[in-house]
Every structure is written in C-alpha cells, then in structure tokens.
Design a protein around this motif. Sequence first.
Motif, short mmCIF file in Angstrom:
data_model
loop_
_atom_site.label_atom_id
_atom_site.label_comp_id
_atom_site.label_asym_id
_atom_site.label_seq_id
_atom_site.Cartn_x
_atom_site.Cartn_y
_atom_site.Cartn_z
N GLU A 236 -0.07 -4.77 -0.45
CA GLU A 236 0.27 -3.82 0.61
C GLU A 236 -0.76 -2.70 0.70
O GLU A 236 -1.14 -2.28 1.79
CB GLU A 236 1.67 -3.23 0.34
CG GLU A 236 2.09 -2.14 1.30
CD GLU A 236 2.11 -2.61 2.75
OE1 GLU A 236 1.90 -1.76 3.63
OE2 GLU A 236 2.33 -3.82 2.99
N TYR B 146 -3.87 -4.16 2.59
CA TYR B 146 -3.69 -4.30 4.03
C TYR B 146 -3.50 -2.95 4.72
O TYR B 146 -3.88 -2.78 5.88
CB TYR B 146 -2.50 -5.22 4.32
CG TYR B 146 -2.86 -6.67 4.20
CD1 TYR B 146 -3.60 -7.32 5.19
CD2 TYR B 146 -2.50 -7.41 3.08
CE1 TYR B 146 -3.96 -8.64 5.07
CE2 TYR B 146 -2.85 -8.74 2.95
CZ TYR B 146 -3.58 -9.36 3.96
OH TYR B 146 -3.94 -10.67 3.84
N ARG B 147 -2.93 -2.00 4.00
CA ARG B 147 -2.82 -0.66 4.57
C ARG B 147 -4.20 -0.04 4.76
O ARG B 147 -4.47 0.60 5.77
CB ARG B 147 -1.96 0.22 3.65
CG ARG B 147 -1.60 1.57 4.25
CD ARG B 147 -0.75 2.36 3.27
NE ARG B 147 0.49 1.67 2.94
CZ ARG B 147 1.33 2.09 2.02
NH1 ARG B 147 1.04 3.19 1.31
NH2 ARG B 147 2.44 1.42 1.77
N ARG C 244 -5.82 -1.71 7.75
CA ARG C 244 -5.29 -1.19 9.02
C ARG C 244 -5.86 0.18 9.35
O ARG C 244 -6.02 0.54 10.52
CB ARG C 244 -3.77 -1.13 8.96
CG ARG C 244 -3.09 -2.50 9.00
CD ARG C 244 -1.60 -2.37 9.25
NE ARG C 244 -0.93 -1.68 8.17
CZ ARG C 244 -0.38 -2.29 7.13
NH1 ARG C 244 -0.46 -3.60 7.02
NH2 ARG C 244 0.24 -1.59 6.20
N ARG C 245 -6.15 0.95 8.32
CA ARG C 245 -6.72 2.29 8.55
C ARG C 245 -8.23 2.25 8.75
O ARG C 245 -8.84 3.30 8.95
CB ARG C 245 -6.37 3.20 7.37
CG ARG C 245 -4.88 3.52 7.29
CD ARG C 245 -4.57 4.36 6.07
NE ARG C 245 -3.15 4.69 5.99
CZ ARG C 245 -2.59 5.37 4.99
NH1 ARG C 245 -3.35 5.77 3.97
NH2 ARG C 245 -1.29 5.62 5.00
#
Length: 331
Positions: free
Chosen positions: A312, A315-316, A319-320
């Motif tokens: 997580e 992927y966070r 995404r940022r």
Amino acid sequence: MILKAYNPPHIRKRDSNRSMMDDVLIVLIALYLMAFYYYGPRALLLGLHAAGVSIVCDLVCKLLLRQKLSLRDHSSLVTALLLPLLLPASVDYAVVAVAVAFALVVVKYPFGGVGHNLFNPAAGGFAFVAICFPKAVFSYPVPLEALNAFGSFTGRLVTSASYTLKAGGVPTGGDFLSMLLGNTPGPMGATNVLVVCACLLYLVVRGSVHWQMPLCFLGTCALWAGLFPRAPIPGGASVIYELFSGCLIMGAVFMLTDPVTSPKRASACVVYAVFAGVITMLFRRFGGFEESFAFSLLLCNALAPIFDYLDELFYRAVRRGRFVPAKNKKA
C-alpha cells in the motif's frame, strides 16, 4: 462512493466460503483415493478418523465461544482431511487426533474461527506433531506394501528423499517417473505429484486458487535448488528432487494459497510467495527437520500483514507521483 458488502473478510469475490471449501474437498478426495491405492484401507480410515476429531473439536469450540453451528462451514473438515495427507500412512491414529485438535483448538478458534485465524491451521497442526513425534511423522511405509488397517503400525519403515537430501546424499529410492506418480516413500498424499498438479489445475479453473502464488513459490524454490543444490548432482536433477520430495508442491497448492493467512493485495501475494520460497529453501538447508515447509509458512503467515502494508505504501507513493520520471512530472 458506493460500498458493497460481501461475505466473510477473506472472500473478495461473489464466491461463497462453502463453494471454495467444497472445491478443496473434491480434490482432497482424489488424493485419498490415490493414497488408498498405494497404502490400502488405513489411508481412508486415517481421513475418517481426522474428520471425526474435527467434528468433536468444532462442537466443543462453538459451545465454549457461544457460536452457532453451521453446516455450511467446511473449513475445519478441510483442515482435518489435509493433515493425514501430510503424514505417513503408518502414523498412529492418536498422532492424527493430536494434530487435528491442535490445529483447531489452538491455531484456529482462539483467533475467532473461520476468516480470522492468523496462522494456517494445518501448518500449525503438522508443525506441532513434527516437534512432538518426529519419529512417527518422518518414518514412512513402502508404497504397495500391506498395512494393517487398525492399531499401531508394526511393519517396515524407511526414510524419504527429503531425508537423503537433508543429509547431503543423492536419493536412490526411485526414478523421476516413480516420484511423479507417487510410488516413493513419503507423505501419503503429497508424493503423487501428477495428481497434486491436476488438483491445482482444477482449483485454478474453478477460481478457488490463484495460479500466481504457487507458480511464484515453486519457481523460486526451483531456481534456488538449481543454483544451490544440497547434493552433488546436476542442477536439473536437484530441482526435480527438491520439488518432488516432501510436501513442497502439496503445501504450495493447499496451504500457501490460503486466502485468510496470505496478503490481501494481488501484487503483495506475488512478493509474499517469492519470500516464502526463499524462506522454505533456507529452512530445508539449515533447519532441524527434513520437511520444514510448515515452519516456514507459519513464519510467513506472521509477516503477511507487513506485505500488504508495504504494498500500500508503494502504490500510494506511485499515485502521488514520487516514482514518476522528472520529464513526466513537468509535462
């Protein structure tokens, strides 16, 4: 945002827990039929004995926890039927009872029962009896020799290919075809590699198991065996001996893929499977037991939430835009 509620926490599709367990029960029956062919009625009686113990344990635990009995929950039966297949056909009935009772009463129900256990119950039950009764767990009858159906086994017992590899020797109990068909000493449900692979194919087609985890796990084990063989044999032969001996393939199909004790994210499951392969091969080389898959799996179960957490975080960060090249950021 529209949230949709599904069945138990480990079910991430519309499939029910009962349908998944039924699929596993079907393939376990196939393995018991092969065990019956090689070892006679005792193999079937061990399975029936384990099933009976699981019913008693289920009743007691449900009463103590004040939970309702459910005929739709076959998870305890699956665990019970899996355990004798990981053991020799000569194992005493009392050892099977201890393994099943420990798996359910100690490993499963204290954490809340189905869908909530932190460790794979079958792995916990096998590890417990392996520590307590190593001679009974790691001594095997010869396939196609007559076994008495009741009482303690008094016939001839031999070691398996896993023991020979652990000692640094070259297995001589049979050729590769015999190992593929299960005509070699070992756990009564795990030696027939061809049937276990057919079980995996059935479970994958049914959607009860995702192929990525067993493939990545076995691929990692095969690569390790080829690069670091435990016996003075060519890398290709070392791979076959490692994969076909012990409970490696059996564990990859029925225990590693347990949706409750493995990571929840697909990408985390792949990394988890590779990690489990490395740990398993390290345990095989440096561990104290010839068959150490259950011990390595319990360690991996304890670390499973970390894989989801790190996945997580990755992927966070994606995404940022932290891992996006500078040119793309300016655009």
